[in-house]
Design an enzyme around this catalytic site. Structure first.
Site, PDB file in Angstrom:
ATOM      1  N   HIS A  26      -8.620 -30.927   7.261  1.00 12.35           N
ATOM      2  CA  HIS A  26      -8.578 -29.717   7.948  1.00 12.35           C
ATOM      3  C   HIS A  26      -9.918 -29.489   7.903  1.00 12.35           C
ATOM      4  CE1 HIS A  26      -8.252 -26.948   4.475  1.00 12.35           C
ATOM      5  NE2 HIS A  26      -7.572 -27.940   3.919  1.00 12.35           N
ATOM      6  N   CYS A  65      -5.513 -30.372  -0.450  1.00 13.87           N
ATOM      7  CA  CYS A  65      -5.747 -31.192   1.012  1.00 13.87           C
ATOM      8  C   CYS A  65      -7.314 -31.353   1.087  1.00 13.87           C
ATOM      9  CB  CYS A  65      -5.125 -30.117   2.126  1.00 13.87           C
ATOM     10  SG  CYS A  65      -3.638 -30.127   2.360  1.00 13.87           S
TER      11      CYS A  65
END
Length: 588
Positions: free
Chosen positions: A470, A489
């Protein structure tokens, strides 16, 4: 304990297969592959109707073998049951004929196998764990009565070696490399049959080993570092301590100066030997840049570790990286994404070359980014962020208690289930001191926008850790050399560039469609019809196209554990001797 908490609680993607689609080769299939077609040439035009070994009638199991692997035999009870089954299928597929031994001892094929097992160290594996010393002793004794034991011990060692090279045999409890969505790897039985039938054991090992160019380059680099370990005495380690900065005086400075001088830097001084002068700082900055460390001239933990790393330390990194390549899928995909966690990089690979590369931010030591393989599934534009429960408890709740306006300032809504429906709750009416731990009936969701923790876009891929790629509003982190700051992440330096690639080639969008979607405020999830495999790996040694070997900081301190696991493997117990077999039979 490691906690990964960057994922959305409501967007977990389960693997599509009933179990994690790990690269596995069935034990019976491996045994049949290694034995069955090996000693019977593949069907040719001259013999078009010969049925496969699994179909045609076979002779009964002879006593020499039945004594060990027959259904009622307990002779190999100290071996894993799976391994005994492999032996049974191996010899059944070979019409119960010995494969490695003859009346006079080892056959040519048996001698080739012995040499191959002894050379397993070239791959960073342990010949001792394959029982090579015991096998050599059995050969030297040349006891005809012990021929079955030698035969079976050789086959057992080959099975283990093949399993280790394939990355499917991890009876030692080593961590796996999970594979989601992607097809399982398969072994070509015809090729293995041809290789064993011709006795070309080195080619057999090459076929079982990863064909990835990095693995092959690392094997060559390993030979160089193995020689260096043998030739060079270990240098004294520079002691740990406080960070040394420009202008400091420190008793470790002479050792640092000597280390830089040994690397070819002109750092001679006529002043105070303990003074960290500008000339030495410049040499340290060059060393930092060459080792992909922050080139600030300060000598801290990471710099000292790199300075203290001798050939033996680098050999550990090479061996650990070889093991990780063995656990990864054999077919990465002609075009695929490779995230190398300790290098802080993401690359779109076209074969062996990167067509796109960018910096990434990965998980901290407490919230480590896991390794696995999957396939990109969805691009989500202007995403919301559903705060995971652990992150809510550890980060959000303390922030609210410090600043009552925290939720409003960060566009975070408070949600709760009321009368069976999820509703928004007025945070001003909540006494946050009364909630925490298990007493937390609320969920937090951050609206899309400039301050959203996921930025403008996220890329979803199925995995049981709910990890994804992301954007991030914290762009300054990409200016740092060490970038382990996320909750697991992967934050991308150039998310718009990567999203454009996925949306144009994976979803068939035009540039106008992409620009229009990003200009809107609403969240939009775009499924990818044609996507790429993603491999999140932990590779601390990397050989560039020009042959330069680069080492990355072992940010999660995993390399030593991987190599210790390899070294801790133990050989299978030797099959019982004829005397023990007779004694056991008489006792029964």
């Amino acid at each position: 304990m490691i906690h990964r908490t960057c994922h959305d609680a409501g967007t977990r993607f389960p693997p599509k297969s009933p179990s994690q689609a790990l690269r596995m080769l069935g034990a019976l299939a491996l045994a049949a592959v290694l034995a069955g077609p090996v000693f019977t040439h593949a069907a040719s035009a001259a013999q078009p109707t010969v049925p496969p070994p699994s179909v045609r009638e076979r002779p009964a199991m002879p006593s020499w073998l039945a004594d060990f692997v027959g259904e009622q035999s307990t002779a190999l009870s100290a071996w894993p049951g799976r391994q005994v089954g492999q032996l049974r299928e191996f010899y059944a597929a070979a019409d119960f004929e010995p494969r490695w031994t003859g009346e006079g001892g080892l056959t040519d094929r048996g001698r080739a196998l012995m040499a191959t097992l002894a050379q397993s160290e070239e791959h960073g594996l342990s010949p001792d764990a394959l029982g090579v010393p015991a096998l050599q002793a059995m050969v030297e004794r040349a006891d005809p009565a012990a021929r079955p034991q030698l035969e079976l011990a050789l086959t057992g060692a080959l099975m283990r070696y093949a399993g280790w090279l394939l990355g499917v045999e991890r009876e030692d409890g080593a961590p796996r490399h999970p594979v989601f969505v992607l097809a399982q790897d398969q072994l070509d039985p015809r090729e293995l049959a041809r290789l064993i039938d011709t006795g070309d054991m080195r080619q057999l090992v090459a076929t079982l080993s990863p064909a990835h160019s990095q693995y092959q380059r690392l094997l060559a680099a390993r030979r160089v570092y193995k020689e260096r370990v043998a030739q060079q005495a270990a240098s004294p380690k520079i002691p740990a301590g406080a960070t040394i900065r420009a202008g400091y005086n420190d008793p470790r400075v002479p050792a640092i100066r000597a280390r830089m001088a040994a690397m070819g830097h002109d750092v001679a001084t006529t002043g105070d030997a303990n003074h960290y002068d500008p000339k030495l700082r410049q040499a340290v900055m060059q060393f930092q840049a060459a080792n992909r460390l922050q080139p600030d001239g300060s000598v801290g933990r990471a710099v000292l570790a790199a300075m203290n790393a001798g050939p033996a330390d680098r050999l550990v990194q090479i061996d650990a990286t070889l093991e990780r390549w063995r656990r990864m899928p054999r077919d990465l995909g002609a075009r695929h994404v490779l995230v190398n966690v300790p290098a802080y990089t993401m690359s779109v690979m076209e074969g062996d070359r990167a067509s796109m590369q960018m910096k990434v931010v990965v998980g901290t030591r407490a919230r480590q980014t896991p390794t696995f393989s999957s396939r990109l599934a969805t691009v989500e534009i202007n995403p919301t962020w559903s705060v995971p429960a652990r992150l809510a408890a550890e980060d959000i709740l303390p922030a609210i208690r410090r600043n009552p306006n925290y939720l409003e300032e960060h566009n975070i809504r408070v949600l709760a289930v009321v009368d069976g429906r999820v509703r928004q709750i007025n945070s001003a009416e909540i006494d946050w001191e009364q909630h925490g731990g298990r007493n937390m009936p609320f969920r937090f969701r951050q609206d899309p926008g400039a301050g959203n923790s996921l930025g403008k876009v996220k890329m979803m891929l199925p995995n049981d850790e709910a990890i994804y790629l992301h954007d991030t509003p914290k762009r300054s982190l990409f200016q740092r050399t060490a970038r382990a700051y996320s909750s697991g992440c992967i934050r991308l330096e150039k998310p718009d560039l990567f999203a454009n690639l996925l949306l144009t080639e994976g979803a068939g969008w035009s540039q106008d469609q992409i620009d229009g979607a990003f200009a809107q405020r609403g969240t939009r999830a775009v499924p990818l019809r044609d996507s790429m495999n993603v491999h999140i790996a932990y590779l601390t040694a990397w050989v560039e196209d020009d042959g330069k070997l680069t080492f990355h900081d072992d940010i999660y301190s995993q390399d030593d554990r991987v190599v210790q696991m390899i070294q801790a493997r133990r050989a299978l117990p030797a099959p019982p001797s004829p005397e023990r077999m007779r004694t056991a039979s008489a006792r029964d």
